[in-house]
Design an enzyme around this catalytic site. Structure first.
Site, mmCIF file in Angstrom:
data_model
loop_
_atom_site.group_PDB
_atom_site.id
_atom_site.type_symbol
_atom_site.label_atom_id
_atom_site.label_comp_id
_atom_site.label_asym_id
_atom_site.label_seq_id
_atom_site.Cartn_x
_atom_site.Cartn_y
_atom_site.Cartn_z
ATOM 1 N N ASP A 1 0.815 -1.210 0.000
ATOM 2 C CA ASP A 1 0.000 0.000 0.000
ATOM 3 C C ASP A 1 0.860 1.276 0.000
ATOM 4 O O ASP A 1 1.886 1.342 0.677
ATOM 5 C CB ASP A 1 -0.865 -0.026 1.270
ATOM 6 C CG ASP A 1 -1.817 1.138 1.368
ATOM 7 O OD1 ASP A 1 -2.677 1.255 0.489
ATOM 8 O OD2 ASP A 1 -1.692 1.933 2.327
ATOM 9 N N GLU B 1 0.730 -0.349 -4.995
ATOM 10 C CA GLU B 1 -0.329 0.649 -5.081
ATOM 11 C C GLU B 1 0.306 2.028 -5.115
ATOM 12 O O GLU B 1 0.912 2.475 -4.144
ATOM 13 C CB GLU B 1 -1.292 0.546 -3.896
ATOM 14 C CG GLU B 1 -2.559 1.352 -4.120
ATOM 15 C CD GLU B 1 -2.714 2.571 -3.225
ATOM 16 O OE1 GLU B 1 -3.681 3.315 -3.419
ATOM 17 O OE2 GLU B 1 -1.865 2.797 -2.338
#
Ligand code: GLC
Length: 609
Positions: free
Chosen positions: A251, A293
């Protein structure tokens, strides 16, 4: 890569990061001993899984779905019971939204993790999760989970010890005694959440420190300059990999390295880290895939794939295509898609994850140079899109909401579900039968386009049954963040409608099912087969072409609600000829003809016969 080569590159990459800031072979050896241990810990069954084809994630059979376990099935046990649902649709990849133990209360949808080695107790236990992985694998479904590496919750044990004053743990975060350095950072670092959590630092009176936080106050950024942080993070990475997950979603990677005088986004060191992650996982668990991401500018996103020589992430979100799709729907103009789809060449291991909506807002990061070359003013165009999708633009079909509106710059991002942004909600409210049909055509068009692009499609759970915005979150104080608009509970109470092709959800669901079954049978959708963009010389019509020398596919999309005529001369001039058959309707198209008449929002997957 051979074992020797990986080890050599690991050493080199580690030293590229840590030598300039004073670390040495001892640190490297400590780091390596953790990696060797993870390799020893890998179970036999997973080692067998590691032997599968290296490019398994590039297959045409890959069809993904993202979901929140609690919103979809209450908990992990419930999710196991829902496996037949995924099987009947044909899903082969599921990304589970954060399910490691988060802080209590507001936790940014699980992105504020308190314990990476445990499961959110509301969802189940670690044993439930292991069973889930096993059952999913039995059903030929790959599992991806989220790993938040940029920050922990301020309730994580490292953070708690840091707040108690322990310097060892304080050094795992970015903490400062005075505002001198924070002020210097603030001069160049933009804010992510200016509306709800402005600034990049929080001052804590209790332990008298300024703490770096890119996102919310309760998400403290980790200090990757400290090699212990990297060791701990990799240790958790392997803990997750050794639970049997197939894909690990890292992330918010652009944020992990900070330097004064920069935006602290996408810095060269971040790429060294991503290469290091790739090498380490290739050594320990080669079949595990890294999904990065990074929702940043298109030319920055693509850099996270690395190169053939220096691989980084294997999967990245195609945020650029997603934004271009919404732009094309509002403007009825496909040109940005055509321009951007041929902008980058990916390294062999690199694959896009294509999506139309996800759990986050839509940030309007368009290719500004291309916009200017088309005669648009990028600022005004962005304003148009913001207002189109918040529904205030006079002719808009959309129902969405602004997110992180900045009164000074007038900037905003957009929230809303796929179906509501595509016009279904408004049409239903107005009992507009034609409007409902038209919005379903828009949804089908976008899904069809997404399914045919290089990479693999990722459906955001609920979009396959045309879920509308959920306004109930406005009443829930733990869901103050506007993104909850598009995070409703899955509508199992309407399950009967899914297979009823007279309802909007049934129509959308049926089409998705058709897309999945055609895509999985068609080898030309393998990621290895490139797609060429054909210049249609028509603003509304996108034309793509794929060939593996034996067979060819011509992909045609009309982005307008009117009939359009494609002049086939242009296709012939670019070397295309012959007779093609549409994989959906079976109609035949002869490219020798003068023109092709397209219905409103028509899409064609034409295969050369
Ligand atoms: C990613 C997630 C987003 C989250 C953020 C901070 O961008 O997709 O939902 O808020 O990271 O962890």
């Amino acid at each position: 890569m051979t074992k020797e080569k990986i080890l050599k590159s690991l050493h080199k990459t580690y030293m590229n990061i840590y030598k300039p800031i004073g670390f040495n072979e001892d640190d490297y050896n400590r780091f390596m001993s953790k990696i060797e241990q993870a390799k020893l810990n890998r179970k036999k069954a997973l080692k067998i899984r590691d032997r599968r084809k290296k490019d398994w994630y590039q297959s045409e059979k890959m069809v993904g779905m993202t979901l929140y376990v609690d919103l979809f099935s209450n908990n992990i046990k419930g999710l196991i019971k829902k496996i037949p649902y995924f099987k009947s649709l044909g899903i082969t990849f599921i990304h589970l939204m954060p399910l490691l133990k988060p802080r209590e209360g507001n936790n940014d949808g699980g992105y504020a993790v308190e314990d990476y080695r445990d499961i959110n107790p509301n969802l189940g236990s670690l044993d439930d999760f292991k069973l889930l992985v096993e059952k999913m694998h039995d059903a030929n479904i790959n599992i991806a989970i989220d790993f938040v590496i940029n920050h922990t919750a301020k309730e994580h044990e490292w953070a708690k010890k840091a707040a108690e004053g322990d310097p060892f743990y304080q050094n795992m975060y970015m903490m400062y005694d005075s505002d001198e350095i924070p002020n210097q950072f603030n001069e160049t670092v933009p804010e992510v959440l200016p509306d709800i959590y402005p600034g990049n630092f929080t001052y804590y009176e209790s332990f008298k420190k300024y703490v770096f936080k890119s996102f919310s106050e309760f998400q403290w950024d980790l200090n990757f300059r400290n090699p212990i942080v990297l060791e701990e993070i990799l240790d958790i990475f392997f803990f997750l990999a050794n639970l049997g997950v197939d894909v690990i979603r890292l992330d918010a990677i652009p944020f992990i390295w900070k330097e004064l005088g920069t935006t602290c986004r996408n810095l060269p060191k971040v790429h060294e880290f991503m290469h290091l992650f790739y090498l380490a996982k290739d050594y320990v668990c080669p079949s595990v895939v890294i999904l990065g991401e990074a929702i940043v500018e298109p030319h920055e996103i693509v850099r996270y794939f690395g190169t053939n020589e220096k691989p980084e992430c294997q999967l990245m979100y195609n945020a650029n295509m997603m934004v271009n799709l919404w732009n094309a729907l509002a403007t009825r103009d496909q040109r940005l898609l055509s321009i951007d789809n041929q902008r980058f060449v990916l390294p062999h291991h690199g694959t896009w994850i294509n999506y139309v909506r996800c759990h986050d807002d839509i940030g309007w990061g368009l290719n500004e140079d291309a916009l200017k070359s088309m005669g648009f003013d990028p600022f005004k165009h962005k304003q148009f899109l913001i207002n189109f999708y918040n529904g205030t633009y006079i002719d808009s079909f959309a129902k969405g909401e602004n997110y992180q509106f900045n009164a000074r710059t007038q900037d905003a991002r957009t929230n809303g579900t796929f179906a509501s942004l595509a016009g279904l909600e408004k049409a239903i409210q107005q009992s507009d039968t034609f409007g409902i049909e038209e919005s379903i055509k828009r949804i089908d068009l976008l899904n069809t386009y997404m399914f045919s692009m290089p990479g693999f499609p990722l459906i955001y759970s609920g979009d396959e049954v045309a879920m509308l915005n959920d306004y109930s979150h406005h009443m829930d104080t733990s869901k103050l963040d506007g993104r909850w608009l598009h995070r409703p509970n899955f509508p199992w109470d309407k399950e009967k409608e899914f297979n009823n092709s007279h309802t909007p959800s049934g129509k959308v669901y049926n089409h998705i099912k058709t897309l999945i079954s055609i895509r999985k049978k068609e080898k030309l959708f393998n990621n290895k087969v490139e797609q060429r963009v054909i210049d249609s010389k028509h603003n509304h019509i996108y034309v793509g072409y794929k060939t593996n020398l034996e067979n060819s596919l011509l992909l045609i999309y009309n982005f307008s609600e009117n009939h359009q005529i494609l002049n086939l001369n242009h296709l012939r001039a670019q070397g295309l000829q012959g007779i093609y058959t549409d994989l959906f309707q079976k109609k035949k198209i002869d490219l020798q003809k003068d023109q092709l008449n397209l219905y409103p929002y028509e899409y064609l997957w034409l295969k050369q016969s």
